[in-house]
Every structure is written in C-alpha cells, then in structure tokens.
Design a protein around this motif. Structure first.
Motif, PDB file in Angstrom:
ATOM      1  N   LYS A   1      43.550 -29.277 -24.098  1.00 50.37           N
ATOM      2  CA  LYS A   1      44.103 -27.952 -23.801  1.00 50.37           C
ATOM      3  C   LYS A   1      45.437 -28.070 -23.074  1.00 50.37           C
ATOM      4  CE  LYS A   1      39.850 -25.258 -23.912  1.00 50.37           C
ATOM      5  NZ  LYS A   1      38.961 -24.320 -23.212  1.00 50.37           N
TER       6      LYS A   1
ATOM      7  N   THR B   1      43.022 -21.568 -22.517  1.00 43.55           N
ATOM      8  CA  THR B   1      44.206 -22.239 -23.060  1.00 43.55           C
ATOM      9  C   THR B   1      45.470 -21.455 -22.751  1.00 43.55           C
ATOM     10  OG1 THR B   1      42.830 -23.133 -24.839  1.00 43.55           O
ATOM     11  CG2 THR B   1      45.202 -23.325 -25.097  1.00 43.55           C
TER      12      THR B   1
ATOM     13  N   THR C   1      41.796 -25.203 -29.578  1.00 42.95           N
ATOM     14  CA  THR C   1      41.295 -26.547 -29.834  1.00 42.95           C
ATOM     15  C   THR C   1      40.681 -26.610 -31.233  1.00 42.95           C
ATOM     16  OG1 THR C   1      39.323 -25.861 -28.610  1.00 42.95           O
ATOM     17  CG2 THR C   1      40.926 -27.222 -27.446  1.00 42.95           C
TER      18      THR C   1
END
Length: 270
Positions: free
Chosen positions: A82, A106, A220
């Motif tokens: 992240k 994030t 992600t």
C-alpha cells in the motif's frame, strides 16, 4: 468525562493498545505503561462510562466499531504494498492542482505521501495543493498541513469507514471540479468496472468520478478481478490503475484492453 491534559498521553497509548489487542487486563496495562493498578482500574471505568470499552472482570474489551477501524488504518501504515502504491499515486500530482480523495487505507496513505512531497511543500504556491475529500480522517490530517488547502464535502459520517455520504456530500461535490481523483475501491474488473460494498459510498464516489479530469484507482492486487455490491463507474471512466504484483495478469490485460493505463509497483511488476 473528558481526558484531562496530564492523562492525555497515557490515554492515547491505552486506546492504541486496546485497538491493537482487542482486550486488556489491569496487569497488562500496568506493565506496559508503568502505572499503578488503581490508576488503570480508574481509567478502565472511565472508558466504560464513555462507552469506549466494555468493562470485564480484571480488564476491558474493545467495542467492535470503535477499535476495528483504527486498528485497520494503523496496520495499513506498515503495509509495504500500500505504501508503494501510495507513493506512485502521490507522484502523479502536480503542484497547485486540485486532488480528490475518497476514504480508505490506501487513499489515506496517498494523502500523507502527497502532503510531505518536497515538490508540493516547497513549490512556493499557496496552497501547494488543494485536497477535496469525503473522508474525515484525511481531512483531519490535511487541515494541519500548511501547504494544503483542505475541502471537506460534509454529509452523514459512516463509522465503518470515516467517509461522509448522502445528498449533502453529493451536492457539495456537484459544485467542484477535480484535476485528479485518486480513488480506492473494493473491487475492479474490466467488465463490471470499479465497485464498493455500500451503495451510499458508491454514490459519492461516482459523483467524484463525474467531476474529475483524470481518475486514478489505487488498490492492492487482491481486489482486482473482484466485483462487490455497488458500482462506482465503468472501467472506461478510469484513466490509470496503480496496483501491486499480486494482481492477476489476465485481469490486468483485460483492463488494458478496456483503455486503462496499468502501473504495477513493487517486486517484479514494474
């Protein structure tokens, strides 16, 4: 009862421990903080009185909502993937531009990286960047940065994500334009586009997409090829995806075919 000034550092550490561990005993906190059992018991009782914890025999138990989210945000700060995604997204921002950020671990990392970029802080522009967000935690951090002008969208705050949603947030967004939107998602595929788990979050996120010149999705790899409950936008509305090497190659190829510029950071994915 409010925390007095001399207790504030101790309570800050106590709440952090409770967020990380979920439950604490009197003996455990005495050892961690170096305070007496009487002090810890008094603190536990006051936490319970403020509904910040549930008192148990010999300790306290964290409430599910009040501590699960802060613990998630804290653990995200140690997530290398992240952090790399956040750095790549922050590097896309030019000094003086208007940047939108929705809520999430994030995007929160993106905000921090952005606010600390030398090109932004030393640009000589005031503000160095304007941040528009519906996330309370991002607004709270950004408002303290001298180089950042922070605009909060308002709305109904969701305890599950720190995000503000609803007609007020959407009405506020309808009056603004974004040079760049950095948005976190719960799912992304070429066919279904960007999605999230709650329809109210999807609505404000969609409004932000509609007012942005450029849309950058940060997520992600585990969220690529996943479809969740509510659609934010179709893949064609996304200019850039920044993800990590765990993203399925076939799903990334499909997104490229849909016109999305894909950037994979970290590992062998450059």
């Amino acid at each position: 009862m409010a925390v007095t000034h001399d207790r504030a550092p101790r309570w800050s550490r106590l709440l952090q421990l409770l967020a990380e561990r979920g439950r604490l005993s009197v003996a455990e906190v005495c050892g961690e903080l170096g305070v007496s059992e009487a002090t810890v018991r008094r603190d536990f009782n006051e936490l319970a009185a403020q509904q910040l914890a549930t008192r148990t025999h010999g300790g306290v138990l964290a409430t599910s909502v009040a501590y699960d989210l802060p613990a998630r945000y804290k653990s995200a700060s140690q997530d290398g993937a992240k952090q790399e995604i956040a750095g790549a997204a922050a590097d896309l921002v030019e000094p003086g531009t208007v940047v939108g950020l929705n809520g999430g671990t994030t995007t929160s990392a993106v905000a921090r990286r952005l606010a600390s970029r030398p090109e932004i802080t030393a640009s000589g522009l005031r503000p160095g960047v304007t941040v528009v967000t519906n996330a309370l935690n991002i607004a709270t951090e950004m408002v303290l940065r001298p180089s950042v002008r922070c605009i909060g969208l308002g709305g109904v705050a969701r305890s599950e994500s720190y995000e503000q949603t609803g007609p007020i947030a959407i009405a506020g967004m309808s009056q603004l334009w974004l040079d760049l939107l950095v948005i976190g998602v719960d799912g992304l595929t070429a066919g279904t586009g960007a999605t999230c788990r709650h329809d109210d979050e999807a609505s404000i996120n969609a409004a932000m997409v509609s007012r942005a010149t450029r849309v950058v999705v940060v997520t992600t790899g585990d969220k690529i090829r996943r479809t969740t409950f509510a659609r934010i936008c179709e893949a064609a509305a996304i200019d850039t995806l920044i993800t990590d090497p765990t993203a399925p190659p076939a799903a990334l190829a499909a997104l490229r075919d849909a016109g999305v510029q894909v950037t994979v950071v970290g590992g062998e994915g450059q």
